[in-house]
Design a protein around this motif. Structure first.
Motif, PDB file in Angstrom:
ATOM      1  N   ARG A 258       0.590  -1.569  -0.027  1.00  0.00           N
ATOM      2  CA  ARG A 258       0.173  -0.121  -0.186  1.00  0.00           C
ATOM      3  C   ARG A 258       0.939   1.338   0.438  1.00  0.00           C
ATOM      4  O   ARG A 258       1.737   1.411   1.154  1.00  0.00           O
ATOM      5  N   PHE A 259       0.508   2.501  -0.921  1.00  0.00           N
ATOM      6  CA  PHE A 259       1.632   3.309  -1.080  1.00  0.00           C
ATOM      7  C   PHE A 259       0.451   4.477  -0.690  1.00  0.00           C
ATOM      8  O   PHE A 259      -0.876   4.606  -1.234  1.00  0.00           O
ATOM      9  N   LEU A 260       0.326   5.308   0.173  1.00  0.00           N
ATOM     10  CA  LEU A 260      -0.452   7.435  -0.502  1.00  0.00           C
ATOM     11  C   LEU A 260       0.608   7.723  -0.953  1.00  0.00           C
ATOM     12  O   LEU A 260       1.802   7.939  -0.753  1.00  0.00           O
ATOM     13  N   THR A 261      -0.128   8.337  -1.940  1.00  0.00           N
ATOM     14  CA  THR A 261       0.501   9.212  -3.082  1.00  0.00           C
ATOM     15  C   THR A 261      -0.854  10.475  -3.057  1.00  0.00           C
ATOM     16  O   THR A 261      -1.524  10.747  -2.733  1.00  0.00           O
ATOM     17  N   PRO A 262       0.233  11.717  -4.005  1.00  0.00           N
ATOM     18  CA  PRO A 262      -0.788  12.764  -4.016  1.00  0.00           C
ATOM     19  C   PRO A 262      -2.113  12.496  -4.505  1.00  0.00           C
ATOM     20  O   PRO A 262      -2.965  12.777  -4.428  1.00  0.00           O
ATOM     21  N   GLU A 263      -1.793  10.885  -5.480  1.00  0.00           N
ATOM     22  CA  GLU A 263      -3.659  11.144  -6.377  1.00  0.00           C
ATOM     23  C   GLU A 263      -4.710   9.945  -5.246  1.00  0.00           C
ATOM     24  O   GLU A 263      -5.345   8.775  -6.271  1.00  0.00           O
ATOM     25  N   GLY A 264      -3.892  10.185  -4.146  1.00  0.00           N
ATOM     26  CA  GLY A 264      -4.962   8.429  -2.937  1.00  0.00           C
ATOM     27  C   GLY A 264      -4.218   7.800  -3.119  1.00  0.00           C
ATOM     28  O   GLY A 264      -2.986   7.408  -3.557  1.00  0.00           O
ATOM     29  N   GLU A 265      -4.429   6.984  -2.334  1.00  0.00           N
ATOM     30  CA  GLU A 265      -3.860   5.461  -2.408  1.00  0.00           C
ATOM     31  C   GLU A 265      -3.440   4.319  -3.656  1.00  0.00           C
ATOM     32  O   GLU A 265      -4.775   4.614  -4.233  1.00  0.00           O
ATOM     33  N   LYS A 266      -2.766   3.498  -3.491  1.00  0.00           N
ATOM     34  CA  LYS A 266      -2.575   2.989  -4.691  1.00  0.00           C
ATOM     35  C   LYS A 266      -2.167   1.169  -3.753  1.00  0.00           C
ATOM     36  O   LYS A 266      -1.436   1.229  -2.903  1.00  0.00           O
ATOM     37  N   LYS A 267      -2.560   0.183  -4.530  1.00  0.00           N
ATOM     38  CA  LYS A 267      -1.882  -0.729  -4.139  1.00  0.00           C
ATOM     39  C   LYS A 267      -0.832  -2.007  -5.858  1.00  0.00           C
ATOM     40  O   LYS A 267      -1.461  -2.096  -6.300  1.00  0.00           O
ATOM     41  N   VAL A 268       0.741  -2.179  -5.216  1.00  0.00           N
ATOM     42  CA  VAL A 268       0.852  -2.949  -5.769  1.00  0.00           C
ATOM     43  C   VAL A 268       1.586  -4.413  -5.604  1.00  0.00           C
ATOM     44  O   VAL A 268       1.269  -4.301  -4.481  1.00  0.00           O
ATOM     45  N   SER A 269       1.626  -4.950  -6.598  1.00  0.00           N
ATOM     46  CA  SER A 269       2.085  -6.609  -6.147  1.00  0.00           C
ATOM     47  C   SER A 269       3.655  -6.269  -7.115  1.00  0.00           C
ATOM     48  O   SER A 269       3.625  -5.611  -7.695  1.00  0.00           O
TER      49      SER A 269
END
Length: 408
Positions: free
Chosen positions: A127-138
């Motif tokens: 999980r990442f918090l980014t300027p565009e909101g939260e993202k999930k990455v595998s």
């Protein structure tokens, strides 16, 4: 370093960083001269890592100071050895080195994702918090290089500690290292001498664990206490002593190289109309902050007794009461316990997750030792991740995602 190892092997690497640009603490380390490593013999070099040297040795065996210098030269950065044995880039700067390195990483197709703050895992996804909101990455493999807990404004916040603790990973509490210490100065001394360097002294300290320290150098008097290279060298010993007993006293020789009997003979001479301050300055060269320290620590009557006065000049006790806050420290001790990691720096209970840098449980003094071990651990973690992708459980089909990842 991990990204380099993986990308040069043909692995697609994505590097995530919470800050707007990479290497901010690296650039700060180069302020005033990029001391990249040290040229001393390996055994002496290894001894600088104190109680953690057994864990650091395999990393330095894989990528030590000589290998680091060769790596820099291949990057187009020539180095030289200073008079103290410290190694610097010829131009003394960190920024050109970082630019050349990033250029090579991008040429190897490493993708950089800035302003991505890692928040942990969710059902196996990062999980990442980014300027565009939260993202999930595998990711097929993960290298965590999240720093310690000092200089939070540069990115080392220590926010990763609870995230890994929640996963059952053993993490030793982060503590200040290479830090200053508080001294209860009088208001007069603080207002008069704060910020002044104390040069040409010999500092000695004996811990309750029978560890001895005695080295020449210099330190700086601050409004709160003392800091500087000489204090940083013994910061681990001082911090541990304070934790164990609540007190730590450093003894300062204000006239190294001058015998006590010589000093007594010089000071015992009649001073006539001279003040004691002028007498000390003319007879033995003690003035300024050194004279101020004597006034701060000694009683008035001690100045009338040459033997007592010279004993203090050769071993002036300075009582430390606490380390400075962790965010002021150059580096931190504590972090992921090495017992929680395998020899390739993979978390034993989290297959495919590797760790590197200051987030591991080790510490070292300034002088190139911190950077060298960070470089070495990054390289070992990268090679571990590569081995995992090529030969480990991943290759056997137990992981199915398609992206190798380094996080910082």
């Amino acid at each position: 370093m991990a990204a380099e190892v993986l990308s040069q092997a043909g692995v697609k690497v994505n590097l995530y960083d919470a800050m707007p640009s990479v290497g901010r603490k690296f650039l700060m380390a180069g302020k005033g001269g990029m001391n990249i490593t040290h040229s001393e013999p390996f055994d002496q070099f290894l001894s600088r890592y104190g109680s953690g040297k057994a864990h650091i040795k395999p990393l330095l065996d894989a990528f030590g100071s000589e290998a680091l210098r060769a790596w820099l030269q291949a990057l187009g950065v020539d180095t030289f050895v200073g008079s103290s044995g410290k190694v610097f880039p010829v131009d003394m700067k960190a920024a050109p080195l970082l630019r050349a390195w990033l250029h090579r990483l991008r040429a190897d197709d490493v993708s950089f994702h800035m302003r991505h703050q890692w928040l942990g895992w969710d059902d196996g996804l990062l999980r990442f918090l980014t300027p565009e909101g939260e993202k999930k990455v595998s990711a097929d493999a993960v290298v965590l290089a999240l720093g310690g807990g000092s200089w939070a404004r540069l990115g080392s916040t220590g926010a990763w500690v609870p995230l890994l603790a929640q996963q059952g990973v053993a993490v030793e509490p982060l503590q200040p290292s290479n830090c200053g210490f508080d001294v209860e100065w009088s208001e007069f001394f603080r207002s008069r001498f704060a910020g002044q360097p104390l040069k040409s002294v010999l500092a000695s300290f004996s811990s309750s664990a029978d560890v001895e320290f005695c080295q020449p150098g210099e330190l700086i008097v601050t409004a709160d206490g003392v800091e500087g290279s000489l204090i940083y060298k013994m910061s681990a010993l001082l911090r541990e002593q304070l934790a164990a007993t609540g007190t730590a006293t450093v003894y300062l020789d204000l006239a190294p190289g001058k015998d006590k009997h010589y000093l007594i003979d010089r000071i015992s001479a009649p001073r006539g109309k001279h003040t004691m301050a002028n007498h000390l300055r003319k007879r033995i060269g003690i003035d300024g902050v050194k004279a101020g320290l004597l006034r701060e620590v000694l009683l008035k009557e001690d100045f009338d007794n040459p033997a007592h006065l010279c004993e203090a000049i050769k071993a002036l006790p300075v009582k430390l009461v606490a380390p400075r806050p962790i965010d002021e420290a150059i580096s931190t001790a504590g972090g992921i316990a090495f017992d929680a990691l395998d020899p390739q720096l993979m978390i034993r209970t989290m297959p495919g997750v590797f760790c590197a840098g200051e987030m591991l449980d080790w510490e070292a003094p300034t002088g190139g030792y911190l950077l060298t071990a960070c470089f070495a651990s990054g390289r070992v973690a990268g090679e571990g991740a590569l081995s995992w992708l090529q030969c480990g459980d991943f290759a056997a089909g137990k992981l199915v995602s398609t992206e190798a990842l380094q996080i910082k």
